[in-house]
Design a protein around this motif. Sequence first.
Motif, short mmCIF file in Angstrom:
data_model
loop_
_atom_site.label_atom_id
_atom_site.label_comp_id
_atom_site.label_asym_id
_atom_site.label_seq_id
_atom_site.Cartn_x
_atom_site.Cartn_y
_atom_site.Cartn_z
N LEU A 38 26.57 51.59 55.14
CA LEU A 38 27.33 51.58 53.89
C LEU A 38 28.54 50.67 53.97
CD1 LEU A 38 27.14 55.33 52.81
CD2 LEU A 38 25.98 53.37 51.77
N SER A 39 29.18 50.62 55.14
CA SER A 39 30.34 49.72 55.31
C SER A 39 29.92 48.27 55.16
CB SER A 39 30.97 49.93 56.69
OG SER A 39 31.47 51.24 56.81
N VAL A 40 28.78 47.91 55.75
CA VAL A 40 28.28 46.53 55.62
C VAL A 40 27.92 46.23 54.17
CG1 VAL A 40 26.37 44.99 56.25
CG2 VAL A 40 27.52 46.35 58.01
N LEU A 41 27.23 47.17 53.51
CA LEU A 41 26.86 46.96 52.11
C LEU A 41 28.08 46.82 51.21
CD1 LEU A 41 23.79 49.35 51.69
CD2 LEU A 41 23.80 46.84 51.76
N LEU A 42 29.08 47.67 51.41
CA LEU A 42 30.31 47.57 50.61
C LEU A 42 31.03 46.26 50.87
CD1 LEU A 42 31.76 51.19 50.71
CD2 LEU A 42 31.05 49.90 48.70
N PHE A 46 31.75 43.54 47.97
CA PHE A 46 33.08 43.02 47.65
C PHE A 46 33.16 41.52 47.89
CE2 PHE A 46 34.68 47.49 48.45
CZ PHE A 46 34.90 47.75 47.11
N ALA A 47 32.52 41.04 48.94
CA ALA A 47 32.54 39.61 49.25
C ALA A 47 31.79 38.80 48.20
CB ALA A 47 31.94 39.37 50.64
N SER A 48 30.82 39.40 47.53
CA SER A 48 30.08 38.66 46.51
C SER A 48 30.97 38.29 45.33
CB SER A 48 28.88 39.47 46.03
OG SER A 48 29.31 40.60 45.28
N GLY A 49 32.04 39.02 45.13
CA GLY A 49 32.96 38.70 44.05
C GLY A 49 34.02 37.68 44.44
N ALA A 50 34.10 37.33 45.72
CA ALA A 50 35.13 36.40 46.20
C ALA A 50 35.09 35.04 45.51
CB ALA A 50 35.04 36.25 47.71
N PRO A 51 33.92 34.48 45.21
CA PRO A 51 33.93 33.17 44.53
C PRO A 51 34.59 33.22 43.14
CG PRO A 51 31.78 33.57 45.49
CD PRO A 51 32.56 34.85 45.62
N ASN A 52 34.69 34.41 42.56
CA ASN A 52 35.30 34.52 41.23
C ASN A 52 36.81 34.65 41.29
OD1 ASN A 52 32.73 34.50 40.07
ND2 ASN A 52 32.51 36.69 40.37
N LEU A 53 37.37 34.78 42.48
CA LEU A 53 38.82 34.89 42.61
C LEU A 53 39.45 33.52 42.40
CD1 LEU A 53 39.11 37.22 45.73
CD2 LEU A 53 39.43 37.83 43.34
#
Length: 119
Positions: A38-42, A46-53
């Motif tokens: 679950l830690s890896v999946l979370l 969260f990292a998948s949204g990094a390009p939108n920052l």
Amino acid sequence: KNLAKVGMMATDSSKPGYAFSSWLAEFVMRYRWLVMGLSVLLTLAFASGAPNLRPFDDYRVFFGKGDPRLAEFERLQNTYTKTDNSFFAITPSNGDVFSKETLLAVQALTEEAWKIPFA
């Protein structure tokens, strides 16, 4: 019984949060593979949204619509400029950017630049 000899830590169950921390530790140890997965999946989620920052440097977000200070701020920008950055260029005469003299000049310029009002 000396708890340090057997490798155990003495615990005080009267402290606040002891029951929860004890439960959490037991849960993590019992379901360690699930917790790691679950830690890896979370982390991936969260990292998948990094390009939108994106950095947002528009001062208008600090003003409400119709705020008279926003109108004054825009008038000020129209009168003067919208740039709020300064740029200093140093070109060493010997062409070596990393020479001692050039680096000392950069350090001195940096120290003096911090003295500029509102820097």
